[in-house]
Design an enzyme around this catalytic site. Structure first.
Site, PDB file in Angstrom:
ATOM      1  N   LYS A 155     -13.468   0.507  15.731  1.00  0.00           N
ATOM      2  CA  LYS A 155     -12.197  -0.220  15.882  1.00  0.00           C
ATOM      3  C   LYS A 155     -11.642  -0.082  17.309  1.00  0.00           C
ATOM      4  O   LYS A 155     -11.018  -1.003  17.825  1.00  0.00           O
ATOM      5  CB  LYS A 155     -11.177   0.270  14.843  1.00  0.00           C
ATOM      6  CG  LYS A 155     -11.522  -0.206  13.430  1.00  0.00           C
ATOM      7  CD  LYS A 155     -10.579   0.317  12.369  1.00  0.00           C
ATOM      8  CE  LYS A 155     -11.040  -0.148  10.988  1.00  0.00           C
ATOM      9  NZ  LYS A 155     -10.311   0.459   9.884  1.00  0.00           N
ATOM     10  N   ASN A 162       0.853  -1.197   0.000  1.00  0.00           N
ATOM     11  CA  ASN A 162       0.000   0.000   0.000  1.00  0.00           C
ATOM     12  C   ASN A 162       0.889   1.247   0.000  1.00  0.00           C
ATOM     13  O   ASN A 162       2.111   1.149  -0.052  1.00  0.00           O
ATOM     14  CB  ASN A 162      -0.939  -0.026   1.212  1.00  0.00           C
ATOM     15  CG  ASN A 162      -0.167  -0.063   2.507  1.00  0.00           C
ATOM     16  OD1 ASN A 162       0.543   0.865   2.847  1.00  0.00           O
ATOM     17  ND2 ASN A 162      -0.277  -1.183   3.232  1.00  0.00           N
ATOM     18  N   LYS A 190       9.021 -16.782 -10.909  1.00  0.00           N
ATOM     19  CA  LYS A 190       8.278 -15.639 -11.446  1.00  0.00           C
ATOM     20  C   LYS A 190       7.080 -16.120 -12.273  1.00  0.00           C
ATOM     21  O   LYS A 190       7.236 -16.993 -13.131  1.00  0.00           O
ATOM     22  CB  LYS A 190       9.220 -14.801 -12.320  1.00  0.00           C
ATOM     23  CG  LYS A 190       8.558 -13.554 -12.849  1.00  0.00           C
ATOM     24  CD  LYS A 190       9.484 -12.785 -13.775  1.00  0.00           C
ATOM     25  CE  LYS A 190       8.675 -11.706 -14.474  1.00  0.00           C
ATOM     26  NZ  LYS A 190       9.351 -11.165 -15.640  1.00  0.00           N
ATOM     27  N   PHE A 217      -4.378   3.074  14.715  1.00  0.00           N
ATOM     28  CA  PHE A 217      -4.758   4.069  13.707  1.00  0.00           C
ATOM     29  C   PHE A 217      -5.842   3.443  12.835  1.00  0.00           C
ATOM     30  O   PHE A 217      -5.776   2.256  12.521  1.00  0.00           O
ATOM     31  CB  PHE A 217      -3.557   4.410  12.815  1.00  0.00           C
ATOM     32  CG  PHE A 217      -2.686   5.516  13.347  1.00  0.00           C
ATOM     33  CD1 PHE A 217      -1.888   5.320  14.467  1.00  0.00           C
ATOM     34  CD2 PHE A 217      -2.648   6.756  12.716  1.00  0.00           C
ATOM     35  CE1 PHE A 217      -1.075   6.330  14.948  1.00  0.00           C
ATOM     36  CE2 PHE A 217      -1.841   7.776  13.191  1.00  0.00           C
ATOM     37  CZ  PHE A 217      -1.052   7.569  14.307  1.00  0.00           C
TER      38      PHE A 217
HETATM   39  O1  PMT Z   1       2.934   6.092   6.513  1.00  0.00           O
HETATM   40  P1  PMT Z   1       2.330   7.410   6.074  1.00  0.00           P
HETATM   41  O2  PMT Z   1       2.505   7.656   4.598  1.00  0.00           O
HETATM   42  O3  PMT Z   1       2.792   8.558   6.924  1.00  0.00           O
HETATM   43  O4  PMT Z   1       0.743   7.314   6.272  1.00  0.00           O
HETATM   44  C1  PMT Z   1       0.225   7.209   7.562  1.00  0.00           C
HETATM   45  C2  PMT Z   1      -0.931   6.192   7.646  1.00  0.00           C
HETATM   46  C3  PMT Z   1      -2.114   6.741   6.858  1.00  0.00           C
HETATM   47  C4  PMT Z   1      -0.517   4.838   7.081  1.00  0.00           C
HETATM   48  C5  PMT Z   1      -1.243   6.042   9.168  1.00  0.00           C
HETATM   49  O5  PMT Z   1      -1.486   7.298   9.733  1.00  0.00           O
HETATM   50  C6  PMT Z   1      -2.437   5.133   9.397  1.00  0.00           C
HETATM   51  O6  PMT Z   1      -3.593   5.515   9.329  1.00  0.00           O
HETATM   52  N1  PMT Z   1      -2.115   3.835   9.703  1.00  0.00           N
HETATM   53  C7  PMT Z   1      -3.077   2.771   9.874  1.00  0.00           C
HETATM   54  C8  PMT Z   1      -3.421   2.209   8.525  1.00  0.00           C
HETATM   55  C9  PMT Z   1      -4.315   0.993   8.630  1.00  0.00           C
HETATM   56  O7  PMT Z   1      -3.844  -0.081   8.374  1.00  0.00           O
HETATM   57  O8  PMT Z   1      -5.510   1.220   9.082  1.00  0.00           O
HETATM   58  P2  PMT Z   1      -6.609   0.025   9.324  1.00  0.00           P
HETATM   59  O9  PMT Z   1      -7.836   0.764   9.653  1.00  0.00           O
HETATM   60  O10 PMT Z   1      -6.614  -0.884   8.162  1.00  0.00           O
HETATM   61  O11 PMT Z   1      -6.049  -0.753  10.572  1.00  0.00           O
HETATM   62  C10 PMT Z   1      -6.421  -0.423  11.885  1.00  0.00           C
HETATM   63  C11 PMT Z   1      -5.304  -0.727  12.854  1.00  0.00           C
HETATM   64  O12 PMT Z   1      -5.078  -2.132  12.881  1.00  0.00           O
HETATM   65  C12 PMT Z   1      -3.982  -0.071  12.528  1.00  0.00           C
HETATM   66  O13 PMT Z   1      -3.408   0.396  13.728  1.00  0.00           O
HETATM   67  C13 PMT Z   1      -3.161  -1.221  11.947  1.00  0.00           C
HETATM   68  O14 PMT Z   1      -1.764  -1.041  12.230  1.00  0.00           O
HETATM   69  C14 PMT Z   1      -3.725  -2.428  12.659  1.00  0.00           C
HETATM   70  N2  PMT Z   1      -3.665  -3.679  11.896  1.00  0.00           N
HETATM   71  C15 PMT Z   1      -4.331  -3.822  10.720  1.00  0.00           C
HETATM   72  C16 PMT Z   1      -4.273  -5.016  10.034  1.00  0.00           C
HETATM   73  C17 PMT Z   1      -3.506  -6.059  10.584  1.00  0.00           C
HETATM   74  N3  PMT Z   1      -3.419  -7.227   9.951  1.00  0.00           N
HETATM   75  N4  PMT Z   1      -2.864  -5.905  11.745  1.00  0.00           N
HETATM   76  C18 PMT Z   1      -2.922  -4.731  12.402  1.00  0.00           C
HETATM   77  O15 PMT Z   1      -2.320  -4.589  13.479  1.00  0.00           O
END
Ligand code: PMT
Length: 410
Positions: A347, A220, A299, A333
Site C-alpha cells: 500500500k 466498521n 425503510k 494506515f
Molecule cells: O479507530 P480505532 O478503533 O482506534 O482503530 C484504529 C484503526 C485500526 C481503524 C486504524 O489504526 C487503522 O488501521 N486505520 C486504517 C483502516 C483502513 O481502512 O485500512 P485499509 O488498509 O483498508 O486502508 C488503507 C488506507 O487507505 C487507510 O489510511 C485508509 O484511511 C485509506 N483509505 C481506504 C479506503 C478509502 N476509500 N479511502 C481511503 O483513504
C-alpha cells in the site's frame, strides 16, 4: 528534531493529585509508571481520597511525604516540609489529577480553592492533565459536561474515562482510563517537544457510515481512538490540527479543529477542502471501501425474500492524495489480519505515501476499539520499524518521531 515524550529528560517533575473515588488505588500504578520513566512524583491527596487509600502507600512508593492538607498541622518542622513541598510543586511541569472526581472538576472549572489540591491548581502554571472517573450519570450530567468544556477551553488535556462495569453497579462510561494511557499523556506533556510548530496536520479518524436506507448503514468497528490520539499528539507538539472525524463517541482533543463527516464521500470532500492548508496528512480513518449504489428512499421492509445490495467502490482518498501530494508528508494506515508488513509495503508503494502504518487488527489489545496498538512503520526508504504494543497516544508520538526523522534525512 526535539525529543519525544518517553524518558531521557533531566528534572522532570509531576504533581499527582488524587481525588476521592474508588479508582484512587489505580493512582499507585500511575505513580509507578511515571517513576519508572525517571519522573519525580509529588503526591497530593484530597481528604476524600484518603478515605479510599492511605497516604502511606504513596509515601512508600514515591519516597516522599504526601501532601494531605493545607491546614492539617502546625509547628516549625511541618512548616519547613510544607515549604519544601510547595517548592517541588513550583518546579513541576505537569499537574495530573487521577481520579479527577466530578467535585474536583467543578472546583477547578469555577476557581474554588478550599483545600490544597484546588489551591495548587489555581497557582499552577504548567500543563494540566485530568483523568476523570465517576458514575455514568455524573459523567453525563450537563454540569459535568459544561465543566469539562471550560477546562478543555483552558487547554487542559482530559483523558476520557473508559466504558465498563463501575463500582456502583452501572455499566457505561466513567471508569478511570488505564494508568498506562494516562502515563503516556503525562510523559508526552513533560517531554512536549514543539517540533511540529508551523505545521498544519490534517488527520482523519473513525469509521464512515454508508447508508442502506434511512435507518440502516454499512460501517466498521473503528472507534476513532487512534486518529484522535494522532490529533492530540500533533497539537501537543505545536501543530495546528484539523481533524476530519467519522461518527465516534470521543471528545475532541484540546485545541484541535474538528470537521464531522458521515460518509466516505463527505470525508473526501472535507479532506480536499482542507488540503491546501495541510503540510502533513495522517489517514487513520477506516474508510468504507464500498457503498450502496442506490440507497433506498424509505425503510426497506422485511420479507421472506433474499435481499441483495448493489455495492460500488468508494473513492480511495489516500490514493488520490498520493497522486497529488507534492511536498506534503503523507501517512496511511493499513489495517491487516496476520502479519501487516507485506500489505503495508504494497500500500505504501501503490498509494505513494511517505509512511504506511501496518496495523495488526486480529490481536487482543490492538487495532479496532482498543486503547493500545501494535504497529509496524514502513517508511518510503524501505525501512520497517516494528513498535512494541503501547497506548495509542504513545504510538502517535512514535509516528511523528519517525516522520520528522525521515524528513530531516532527506
Ligand atoms: O479507530 P480505532 O478503533 O482506534 O482503530 C484504529 C484503526 C485500526 C481503524 C486504524 O489504526 C487503522 O488501521 N486505520 C486504517 C483502516 C483502513 O481502512 O485500512 P485499509 O488498509 O483498508 O486502508 C488503507 C488506507 O487507505 C487507510 O489510511 C485508509 O484511511 C485509506 N483509505 C481506504 C479506503 C478509502 N476509500 N479511502 C481511503 O483513504
Amino acid at each position: 528534531m526535539g525529543q519525544s515524550g518517553t524518558g531521557g529528560f533531566a528534572c522532570q517533575n509531576a504533581i499527582l493529585g488524587i481525588g476521592g473515588g474508588i479508582a484512587a488505588y489505580k493512582a499507585a500504578e500511575l505513580a509507578r509508571a511515571l517513576m519508572e520513566r525517571g519522573v519525580t512524583v509529588q503526591v497530593v491527596m484530597t481528604r476524600a481520597a484518603q478515605e479510599f487509600v492511605r497516604p502511606l502507600t504513596f509515601a512508600a512508593l514515591t519516597a516522599r511525604k504526601v501532601i494531605t492538607d493545607m491546614f492539617a498541622a502546625s509547628g516549625e518542622e511541618t512548616l519547613a516540609s510544607a515549604v519544601e513541598h510547595i517548592r517541588v510543586a513550583q518546579e513541576a511541569q505537569v499537574l495530573v489529577v487521577a481520579p479527577a472526581t466530578a467535585d474536583l472538576l467543578a472546583k477547578f472549572a469555577n476557581g474554588l480553592a478550599d483545600d490544597f489540591l484546588s489551591t495548587l491548581y489555581l497557582a499552577f502554571t504548567g500543563s494540566v492533565v485530568l483523568a476523570p472517573a465517576m458514575n455514568t450519570n455524573m459523567w453525563n450530567h450537563p454540569a459535568t459536561r459544561r465543566n469539562l468544556e471550560t477546562l478543555r477551553g483552558r487547554g487542559h488535556t482530559i483523558v476520557d474515562p473508559e466504558e465498563g462495569a463501575l463500582a456502583c453497579g452501572m455499566v457505561g462510561p466513567g471508569r478511570l482510563a488505564d494508568p498506562a494511557r494516562i502515563a503516556a499523556v503525562v510523559l508526552s506533556a513533560l517531554g512536549r517537544p514543539r517540533d511540529l510548530e508551523g505545521e498544519t496536520v490534517l488527520v482523519t479518524a473513525g469509521p464512515t457510515e454508508e447508508p442502506v436506507d434511512p435507518v440502516r448503514f454499512l460501517s466498521n468497528r473503528s472507534s476513532g481512538k487512534m486518529g484522535y490520539a494522532v490529533a492530540e499528539a500533533a497539537a501537543a507538539r505545536g501543530a495546528r490540527v484539523i481533524l476530519v472525524s467519522g461518527p465516534v463517541h470521543l471528545s475532541p482533543p484540546a485545541g484541535v479543529s474538528v470537521v464531522k463527516v458521515r460518509t466516505a464521500e463527505e470525508m473526501r470532500a472535507a479532506v480536499l477542502q482542507h488540503l491546501p492548508e495541510a503540510t502533513i496528512i495522517v489517514k487513520a480513518a477506516a474508510v468504507a471501501d464500498y457503498r450502496v449504489k442506490h440507497p433506498a428512499a424509505g425503510k426497506i421492509k422485511k420479507s421472506e425474500e433474499r435481499l441483495t445490495l448493489d455495492l460500488e467502490p468508494t473513492a480511495d482518498i489516500l490514493a488520490e492524495l498520493g497522486r497529488t501530494k507534492g511536498e506534503r508528508l503523507l501517512v496511511g494506515f493499513a489495517a491487516e489480519t496476520g502479519d501487516p508488513l507485506p500489505e503495508a509495503r504494497r500500500k505504501l508503494a501503490s498509494k505513494h505515501c511517505d509512511m504506511m502504518v501496518g496495523n495488526r487488527v486480529d490481536r487482543e489489545g490492538s487495532g479496532f476499539g482498543s486503547d493500545d496498538n501494535e504497529v509496524v512503520l514502513v517508511l518510503r526508504t524501505g525501512e520497517a520499524v516494528a513498535l512494541p504494543r503501547a497506548p495509542k497516544r504513545e504510538v502517535a508520538d512514535r509516528i511523528f518521531d519517525h516522520l520528522l526523522k525521515l524528513r530531516d534525512a532527506s
